[in-house]
Structures are given as C-alpha cells and as structure tokens.
Design a protein around this motif. Structure first.
Motif, short mmCIF file in Angstrom:
data_model
loop_
_atom_site.label_atom_id
_atom_site.label_comp_id
_atom_site.label_asym_id
_atom_site.label_seq_id
_atom_site.Cartn_x
_atom_site.Cartn_y
_atom_site.Cartn_z
N VAL A 244 0.87 -1.18 0.00
CA VAL A 244 0.00 0.00 0.00
C VAL A 244 0.90 1.23 0.00
O VAL A 244 1.76 1.39 0.88
N ARG A 245 0.72 2.08 -1.01
CA ARG A 245 1.44 3.36 -1.07
C ARG A 245 0.49 4.44 -0.56
O ARG A 245 -0.55 4.70 -1.16
N LEU A 246 0.83 5.02 0.56
CA LEU A 246 -0.03 6.04 1.16
C LEU A 246 0.00 7.32 0.34
O LEU A 246 0.85 7.50 -0.54
N GLU A 247 -0.90 8.22 0.66
CA GLU A 247 -1.01 9.45 -0.12
C GLU A 247 0.26 10.27 -0.09
O GLU A 247 0.57 11.00 -1.04
N ASP A 248 1.03 10.18 0.99
CA ASP A 248 2.28 10.93 1.07
C ASP A 248 3.46 10.19 0.45
O ASP A 248 4.61 10.63 0.56
N GLY A 249 3.17 9.05 -0.18
CA GLY A 249 4.21 8.29 -0.85
C GLY A 249 4.87 7.22 -0.01
O GLY A 249 5.66 6.42 -0.52
#
Length: 531
Positions: A244-249
C-alpha cells in the motif's frame, strides 16, 4: 554449491520422488467432484477432504466420478470412501500418563508431533519437504509457518537441536522452491503466506548454535522480495498485492492472498459467509483468505461489527506485519554489511528507517498510548486495542516512551486473570476475547522484557498457571484457553470454525520456554491427573 547445500537439495529431491505432490490444488484437480463433496458435507470438517490421499491417479478418479455420478443410486460418500484415504488424526496420543510432570509431557510430545517426508502419501495436497518437521496436532497435520517459530522455542529448551536443524532447512527449502513460505505445506496454501517470522527463526538458530544467520541471507532477501513485489509500480494512494502506497508516498504492507475463491479447507464455510454479505462473493473470499494469511483467523480485528461477513482485512495496515517487515529489513542490512555488501546494506538500512518512521507516523497512536492497526481506505486508525500492539516491542521498533505507554495500555485493557487477551471485544470468533493464545503471550512477554517492564513476568506467571491448571485436570495442552475462569476452573477456548484442538505445537513451545525460564514455577511440578 557447498557440500551441506548439495546434501539438502539431494534430500529434497528424494522426498519429492518418494511422495510427489499434485501440482494442482484439490479444487483445481477435482473440480465438480470437489464442489459436490464440500457443499454436500460428505465430511463434517471441510479440511478432511482436501487432506485425503487419493488411492489411484487423480485424473482417473475424476473420470470415474464423471462416468458414475449420473447412474441410479449413486452414493457420493461411498464413492469418496472407495477412492480416497482420509488423513489420520492422532488425538489419542495427546493425553499424558497420570502423574507425568508438565515439562516431561511436552518433551515427550515432540516425537508424536513429528512428521517425516517418507510418510507423505503420493499425489495428495502435501508439499514435500526434505526433512522431518513438527506439526501443531489434531486436525493440523502439516507444517505451519508462524506456528513453527513458537514451537521452535520449546524444541530449543527440550534439547531437540536435531529438529531445529531440520526445520531450519525446511523453511529455507520452501523459500527456495516457491519464493515464499506458504501458510502451510499444502498445495491449497501456496497462494498466501503468514506473518513473516523467518527472520526471528534465523536469530533463534544462531543463538542456539544451529547455524550462522548469515547462511540464510539469500532466503531473507527473497522473502522480502515476495512481500514488496508490487511496491515499485505503485503511485501514491494505490494498493496492490501486499503493498500500500499512502497518499504521502510512504509504503506499508497488508495481508493478502493471490486467489479470490473460497478457501479450499473451508469451502462451505466461506460460501455461507459470502451469501450473508451484500458485496460480491469473490471480494468476500479474498478478505477471508487475507484474514487466514494473518494467522488471526478470525477476529473482530478485521471486521466491521461482529459478523464475519463484514471482514475487510485488505483495507487494514497491521501493526504486527509491518513491525516484522521492519525487523526483516534491519536484519538484511546487518547481515549484508557482515557479508561485505555495502551497497545492499545501505539500501536496506534506508528501507528500515523509512518503515520505522512510517510506523511511528501511521500506526503509533499517541492518544491511545499504543500501536493500532490503520484502515487506509477510511484514513483512520482501528480504535480497538489488540495484542498485536506488542510486536513493535518484541522486535525492538519502539522507543522507551512508546514501550512504556504500550505496556500500560496492555495492562489496563487486555490483561485478564489467565493472561493477555487477543482483543477487547467478545465475539464468536476464536481470535477475540475471551480466548488467550500462546503466541500472543510470548510476543508480549518478550517485548515487555526487552524494555524492562515487570508486566512481562506477570503475564508469564498467569499464562503458566492457566496451562498447568487445565493440564492437572485433563492431562493435556490445548490450542487456546479461556482467560477468565469458568465456575472457578480454567477451560479450553472456543469459537471459530472447528472444535478445540489438543496437542498443541505452539502451546507446547511457549510453555516449555517459560518453564525453563522459571524453574521454581509450580507448573514444573504439576502432574497430569492431579488437582
């Protein structure tokens, strides 16, 4: 290739020749016969059929079924009995002779729970292994991944270096052969793994003189590649496979299974669960499979509400999984440096540092004073505290302040008379209150001890009392325990998809380790069949 490696590969080849595994899973192999058997409940336990050994070539059995099923008076159960041999469940061996101390009972169980490659029936679902291995017991007659680490703790204290060495090579073989450690050595488990504890096993092997950790650096790297295979292609806000790549990278991991069909060992149960959900059945199957990959199968930890049909495992970033992957990255960095590979050491140090920062940012919850799972689809922590909060302490990923606050939260919210609870919620699932499980006790004990928290010894004492109490009365150890006495007595746990199992691998392992650490504990003097 070294001489030792050559011997291992030759042993693996001999095992495969002695008992070839079917390259297909039972569902893929037997197709409509599989569906008929599982949905028709030919066996009371759905796991029985997938563990059966075919008495003739699987292709011939399926052809016979297609030829005979339409004939008048066809009896499906009789057909199955004629063509398959059910697995042997060794229940009768798990009761101790009257008067036997608990430690001796556990030491005597290792051989009972040991299986050998020569015992594998041909063309069944068992994946061949090169060496002997220890199974949990009861209906679980195969090697399980995360179970085995806790079993190994006891093998070490029982002086069973022979089995530790065999298990070490078995896990390395599985990673070499399949690119990961399956949930268990069954073809129907190949699509998923379990909590990646091979890195903990490797430390244990070195500590007890089995082999140097550096020997397993290639396997540790390959396991890391399995868990992070999809990371490079992800953009912020995307999820794929285990990654999972979070919104902040930033990157974290989740539990996942490569298939979206009912679990073969619980086919009817999964079909029934999916029918109770408004979601597409395949979506529910994927969530159930991912829940099984977590080892916590099943728990309110993964669900909305108390109904299993509300399971959402793949939406959750688990504390324990990400702490273990931090440990894996840090250990690869250390071993790579020892091997003289500075570039690889630097790469994995950076990965470990980034993951720890993300754990602190996303999974550490200052308001709760504990590590909490995180629902990335909803952008919010899972509010319920679980025993998985101890894993960052166990692997050393917490700072002293986080460890102290986590210990206080565990004491206030999960400590029970018999040990540490799984979760705060009472549900029909087995990985919820009021059940206690040996691996969760050990992770909490080991994690709290690392930071000098006296709660560790309190949990250890309570858990040993729990196990010894039931052993005195029933002359056996079991898979799980109710942590609050019932009418003044400790009883075995309940809930879940199958009856309480006797044996039991990881209960034996953790209990044996704790008895070794506290020789004055009354559990060392407890005798079977005595109150």
């Amino acid at each position: 290739m070294s001489g030792a490696e050559r011997e291992r590969h030759e042993a693996a080849a001999r095992a495969a020749q002695a008992a070839p595994a079917d390259p297909l899973t039972p569902a893929d192999r037997y197709r409509e016969l599989f569906e008929a058997v599982q949905l028709g409940r030919v066996f009371e336990d759905s796991k029985t059929f997938v563990d059966c050994a075919p008495k003739r070539a699987p292709e011939a059995i399926l052809q016979a079924y297609r030829r005979e099923r339409g004939q008048p008076g066809f009896d499906l159960a009789a057909f199955v009995r004629a063509h398959f041999a059910p697995p042997r469940v060794h229940r009768s061996h798990y009761v101790s002779p009257p008067g036997q101390p608990l430690r001796e009972h556990i030491d005597g169980l290792w051989d009972v729970l040991t299986r050998h490659p020569a015992q594998h029936p041909p063309h069944g679902s068992l994946l061949p292994l090169p060496n002997a291995y220890v199974v949990p017991g009861g209906r679980f007659g195969e090697l399980y991944y995360w179970d085995s680490y806790f079993t190994m703790l006891g093998l070490a204290e029982s002086g069973r270096g022979d089995l530790l060495r065999a298990m070490a090579d078995n896990f390395a073989y599985l990673i070499d052969a399949y690119g990961h450690v399956p949930n268990g050595n069954r073809s129907y488990y190949l699509s998923r793994s379990q909590p990646p504890v091979f890195v903990l096993m490797v430390e244990l092997f070195e500590r007890h003189g089995i082999c140097k950790a550096l020997r397993y650096l290639p396997q540790l790297r390959r396991e890391h590649a399995f868990w992070t295979a999809d990371a490079g292609a992800l953009r912020p806000g995307e999820a794929r496979g285990h990654c999972v790549r979070l919104e902040d990278g930033r990157l974290l991991n989740r539990y996942w299974d490569a298939r979206d069909a009912p679990r073969e060992e619980a086919h009817l149960e999964d079909v029934t669960t999916a029918r109770r959900s408004p979601r597409p059945a395949r979506a529910v199957y994927r969530e159930l499979r991912a829940g099984a990959a977590s080892g916590w199968d099943f728990s309110s930890r993964w669900c909305d509400g108390d109904e299993l049909s509300g399971i959402r495992t793949t939406a959750i970033l688990p504390v324990d999984l990400n702490a273990l992957l931090w440990k894996l990255e840090a250990q690869i960095a250390l071993l790579s440096a020892a091997a003289g590979d500075a570039a690889q050491a630097a790469r994995f140090r950076a990965l470990a540092q980034a993951r720890r920062e993300t754990i602190d940012r996303v999974l550490w919850n200052a308001r709760a004073g504990a590590y909490l799972d995180y629902d990335f689809e909803r952008g919010a922590p899972r509010e319920a505290l679980t025993a998985a909060a101890a894993m960052p302490l166990y692997v050393g990923a917490a700072d002293p302040g986080q460890a102290a606050r986590t210990g206080a939260a565990l004491r206030a919210r999960l400590l029970r008379p018999g040990g540490l609870d799984c979760t705060e919620r009472v549900t029909p699932e087995q990985w919820d209150s009021p059940n206690g499980w040996a691996p969760l006790q050990w992770l909490a004990i080991g994690g709290l001890r690392r930071y000098g928290d006296p709660l560790a010894d309190e949990i250890a004492s309570r858990w040993l009392h729990t196990v010894a109490n039931l052993y005195r009365r029933e002359s056996k150890l079991v898979e799980k325990y109710v942590l609050v006495p019932q009418d003044g007595e400790i009883v075995g746990g309940g809930g879940g998809e199958y009856p309480l199992q006797d044996g039991f691998g990881w209960t034996n392992g953790v209990t044996r380790r704790l008895l070794h650490e506290d020789p004055a504990h009354p559990g060392n003097r407890s005798c079977a069949g005595r109150r």
